[in-house]
Design an enzyme around this catalytic site. Structure first.
Site, mmCIF file in Angstrom:
data_model
loop_
_atom_site.group_PDB
_atom_site.id
_atom_site.type_symbol
_atom_site.label_atom_id
_atom_site.label_comp_id
_atom_site.label_asym_id
_atom_site.label_seq_id
_atom_site.Cartn_x
_atom_site.Cartn_y
_atom_site.Cartn_z
ATOM 1 N N CYS A 107 0.843 -1.191 0.000
ATOM 2 C CA CYS A 107 0.000 0.000 0.000
ATOM 3 C C CYS A 107 0.882 1.245 0.000
ATOM 4 O O CYS A 107 2.014 1.212 0.483
ATOM 5 C CB CYS A 107 -0.872 -0.041 1.264
ATOM 6 S SG CYS A 107 -1.846 1.427 1.593
ATOM 7 N N GLY A 108 0.356 2.344 -0.511
ATOM 8 C CA GLY A 108 1.092 3.601 -0.482
ATOM 9 C C GLY A 108 1.351 4.108 0.933
ATOM 10 O O GLY A 108 2.221 4.948 1.142
#
Length: 159
Positions: free
Chosen positions: A36-37
């Site tokens: 995930c970012g």
């Protein structure tokens, strides 16, 4: 009255963990994702854990692939990724669902204790719940709230 101590979760090795074992500690419960970012939050989570574990903080990580499938299918890959890239030493658990038909009962409880803005559903990875020493949910933080920004709340709960 139900508390987080009433729930059992699955460890990464498949055995059961009673959350009652964390009784008397301040908990930060987080749904995590390795791809995930926001994954860089692992660094700040680990820093908080290193700084406050001896004062009674436990961070409990729950890998979840419900948001764009951003978690490894294999839990061993998840734990290796977290340890190698971020030095994660706080407890990580088996992969769970945090919303929907198969959501873990712990998350049903967390969401009912502290709902979100428009609904109680978890909107994304790295939603955080702060739990006091009595097992009561005291605060919910958005995925984009950096762990360092909630340090003062953690310190307050640690007493």
């Amino acid at each position: 009255m139900t508390t987080v101590y009433d729930f059992t979760v699955e460890k990464t090795n498949g055995s059961e963990q009673l959350l009652k074992d964390f009784e008397g500690k301040t908990l930060l419960i987080v749904n995590t994702a390795s791809k995930c970012g926001l994954t860089d939050q692992f660094k700040e989570l680990q820093e908080l854990y290193d700084n406050y574990k001896d004062q009674g903080l436990e961070i409990l990580g729950f890998p979840c692939g419900q948001f764009n499938n951003q978690e490894f299918d294999n839990i061993e890959e998840t734990t290796e990724f977290c340890q190698v890239n971020y030095g994660v030493s706080f407890p990580m658990f088996g992969k769970i669902d945090v919303n929907g038909q198969n959501e873990h009962p712990l998350y049903t409880h967390l969401k009912s204790a502290k709902g979100g803005l428009l609904s109680s559903d978890i909107k994304w990875n790295f939603t955080k719940f702060l739990v006091d020493k009595n097992g009561q949910v005291v605060e919910r933080y958005a995925p984009t709230t950096k762990p360092s920004k909630i340090e003062k709340d953690i310190v307050k709960q640690l007493g």
